[in-house]
Design an enzyme around this catalytic site. Sequence first.
Site, PDB file in Angstrom:
ATOM      1  N   CYS A 135       0.827  -1.214   0.000  1.00 50.15           N
ATOM      2  CA  CYS A 135       0.000   0.000   0.000  1.00 50.15           C
ATOM      3  C   CYS A 135       0.864   1.269   0.000  1.00 50.15           C
ATOM      4  CB  CYS A 135      -0.983  -0.014   1.156  1.00 50.15           C
ATOM      5  SG  CYS A 135      -0.271  -0.457   2.744  1.00 50.15           S
TER       6      CYS A 135
HETATM    7  N1  LIG Z   1      -4.270  -3.945   5.133  1.00 50.34           N
HETATM    8  C1  LIG Z   1      -3.756  -3.273   4.113  1.00 50.34           C
HETATM    9  O1  LIG Z   1      -3.973  -2.061   3.956  1.00 50.34           O
HETATM   10  C2  LIG Z   1      -2.877  -3.985   3.100  1.00 50.34           C
HETATM   11  C3  LIG Z   1      -2.505  -3.281   1.958  1.00 50.34           C
HETATM   12  C4  LIG Z   1      -1.687  -3.919   1.012  1.00 50.34           C
HETATM   13  C5  LIG Z   1      -1.260  -5.212   1.236  1.00 50.34           C
HETATM   14  N2  LIG Z   1      -1.627  -5.850   2.378  1.00 50.34           N
HETATM   15  C6  LIG Z   1      -1.127  -7.209   2.569  1.00 50.34           C
HETATM   16  O2  LIG Z   1      -2.206  -8.109   2.323  1.00 50.34           O
HETATM   17  C7  LIG Z   1      -2.099  -9.246   3.175  1.00 50.34           C
HETATM   18  C8  LIG Z   1      -3.381  -9.358   3.986  1.00 50.34           C
HETATM   19  O3  LIG Z   1      -3.541  -8.156   4.736  1.00 50.34           O
HETATM   20  P1  LIG Z   1      -4.795  -7.907   5.658  1.00 50.34           P
HETATM   21  O4  LIG Z   1      -4.696  -6.494   6.116  1.00 50.34           O
HETATM   22  O5  LIG Z   1      -6.022  -8.387   4.992  1.00 50.34           O
HETATM   23  O6  LIG Z   1      -4.449  -8.878   6.879  1.00 50.34           O
HETATM   24  P2  LIG Z   1      -5.435  -9.412   7.994  1.00 50.34           P
HETATM   25  O7  LIG Z   1      -6.563  -8.467   8.165  1.00 50.34           O
HETATM   26  O8  LIG Z   1      -4.583  -9.721   9.190  1.00 50.34           O
HETATM   27  O9  LIG Z   1      -6.006 -10.764   7.387  1.00 50.34           O
HETATM   28  C9  LIG Z   1      -5.185 -11.869   7.103  1.00 50.34           C
HETATM   29  C10 LIG Z   1      -6.017 -13.130   7.222  1.00 50.34           C
HETATM   30  O10 LIG Z   1      -5.177 -14.258   6.959  1.00 50.34           O
HETATM   31  C11 LIG Z   1      -5.693 -15.407   7.656  1.00 50.34           C
HETATM   32  N3  LIG Z   1      -4.572 -16.007   8.393  1.00 50.34           N
HETATM   33  C12 LIG Z   1      -3.953 -15.543   9.484  1.00 50.34           C
HETATM   34  N4  LIG Z   1      -2.938 -16.347   9.849  1.00 50.34           N
HETATM   35  C13 LIG Z   1      -2.916 -17.345   8.932  1.00 50.34           C
HETATM   36  C14 LIG Z   1      -2.099 -18.468   8.724  1.00 50.34           C
HETATM   37  N5  LIG Z   1      -1.074 -18.729   9.543  1.00 50.34           N
HETATM   38  N6  LIG Z   1      -2.372 -19.285   7.688  1.00 50.34           N
HETATM   39  C15 LIG Z   1      -3.379 -19.029   6.841  1.00 50.34           C
HETATM   40  N7  LIG Z   1      -4.195 -17.958   6.995  1.00 50.34           N
HETATM   41  C16 LIG Z   1      -3.952 -17.137   8.018  1.00 50.34           C
HETATM   42  C17 LIG Z   1      -6.763 -14.904   8.579  1.00 50.34           C
HETATM   43  O11 LIG Z   1      -8.003 -15.161   7.941  1.00 50.34           O
HETATM   44  P3  LIG Z   1      -8.869 -16.433   8.299  1.00 50.34           P
HETATM   45  O12 LIG Z   1      -9.018 -16.392   9.792  1.00 50.34           O
HETATM   46  O13 LIG Z   1     -10.146 -16.173   7.584  1.00 50.34           O
HETATM   47  O14 LIG Z   1      -8.128 -17.630   7.823  1.00 50.34           O
HETATM   48  C18 LIG Z   1      -6.538 -13.411   8.619  1.00 50.34           C
HETATM   49  O15 LIG Z   1      -7.725 -12.718   8.887  1.00 50.34           O
HETATM   50  C19 LIG Z   1      -0.873  -9.000   4.054  1.00 50.34           C
HETATM   51  O16 LIG Z   1       0.225  -9.662   3.516  1.00 50.34           O
HETATM   52  C20 LIG Z   1      -0.687  -7.499   3.988  1.00 50.34           C
HETATM   53  O17 LIG Z   1       0.619  -7.069   4.212  1.00 50.34           O
HETATM   54  C21 LIG Z   1      -2.439  -5.281   3.294  1.00 50.34           C
END
Ligand SMILES: NC(=O)c1ccc[n+]([C@@H]2O[C@H](COP(=O)([O-])OP(=O)(O)OC[C@H]3O[C@@H](n4cnc5c(N)ncnc54)[C@H](OP(=O)(O)O)[C@@H]3O)[C@@H](O)[C@H]2O)c1
Length: 324
Positions: A135
């Site tokens: 981001c």
């Molecule tokens: N947030 C942002 O603004 C943003 C922007 C750009 C890129 N990103 C990237 O996108 C990715 C996701 O970000 P996010 O903000 O959506 O993160 P998040 O809100 O923490 O969601 C990640 C999800 O992954 C699942 N998870 C957690 N631990 C796991 C494991 N060990 N194995 C498999 N699944 C697991 C969980 O979903 P379940 O419980 O449903 O399995 C969790 O809710 C990250 O790599 C982040 O750096 C985020």
Amino acid sequence: MIKAGIIGGSGYTGGELIRLLLNHAETEIDFVFSTTRAGKPIASAHQDLLGLTDLGFTGQINPDVDVVFLCLGHGNSMKFLSENTFATKTKIIDLSNDFRLRENAAFGGNHFVYGLPELNKEHIKNAMTIANPGCFATAIQLALLPLAKDGLLDNEVHINAMTGSTGAGIKPSETSHFSWRNNNISWYKPFTHQHLGEIGESLKSFGNQIGKLLFLPNRGNFTRGILATAYTQFEGSLEEARKIYDDFYSTSLFTHFSDEPIHLKQVVNTNNCHIHLHKHEDVLLITSAIDNLLKGASGQAVQNMNLMFGFDEGEGLKLKAGVF
Ligand SMILES: NC(=O)c1ccc[n+]([C@@H]2O[C@H](COP(=O)([O-])OP(=O)(O)OC[C@H]3O[C@@H](n4cnc5c(N)ncnc54)[C@H](OP(=O)(O)O)[C@@H]3O)[C@@H](O)[C@H]2O)c1
């Protein structure tokens, strides 16, 4: 209609993908995989979707989908793809940083293309696997790419960017706790943020000299959006700078130049990036603004999917800013 799968469905970027794909004319959500909510309705995690979908979270993947989005924390995408196999036709869009750097782009017989359409559109169209940009990395690259292309970024660049709390994911931490975050701002990871790697690779991809990038990330007292400012020495006039940006973004669907100073609310809830230039003596100040969860994550992922499947680039992304 193509069939899509989402992995990590209960998180922030997974939720945004569900919201976008439910309104996408060419895509049907086949499954939303969750390690924590299998068997529960989507609205158990994303309450705004109550009454809008009958889908539930599942603990099993369908390996035959046309496209799969990995919305997992860093390191987990590589692990997931090592443990699960998809059909050879399945296109993969990964939102983590596991495959963004060139040294990590080759995995399992695939080459992950860096998914910034303003930089790599033709490669994205032909890709089977995409590494969706970070981001901060999206906001900063869109601010600096036109100068880098023209060889005008060879002096030090000072970058400041502030992100909302959703940038840190759904799991609460000390600095995303309401009591800490509310009425508060702070910087973190000064000059060492992990997105500098991908930013540097893209800026250098034109073959021109790039000056030192001094990036100070900030945590803001709001939930979503990134406002980035960058300034560097620039000998030309504001009109010359403006022409460089106009030329670079002339065919971009979502990156727009603003003559007026910009603010966050004009882009939050949209897939747009707005850019403004200001000249003071020999310094050019570039400001860019995006929504971290849309142009900075799930919106850009859908834009990449549209390009990969030959759909209208803006399908499912005609969104309305919150504004007020
Ligand atoms: N947030 C942002 O603004 C943003 C922007 C750009 C890129 N990103 C990237 O996108 C990715 C996701 O970000 P996010 O903000 O959506 O993160 P998040 O809100 O923490 O969601 C990640 C999800 O992954 C699942 N998870 C957690 N631990 C796991 C494991 N060990 N194995 C498999 N699944 C697991 C969980 O979903 P379940 O419980 O449903 O399995 C969790 O809710 C990250 O790599 C982040 O750096 C985020």
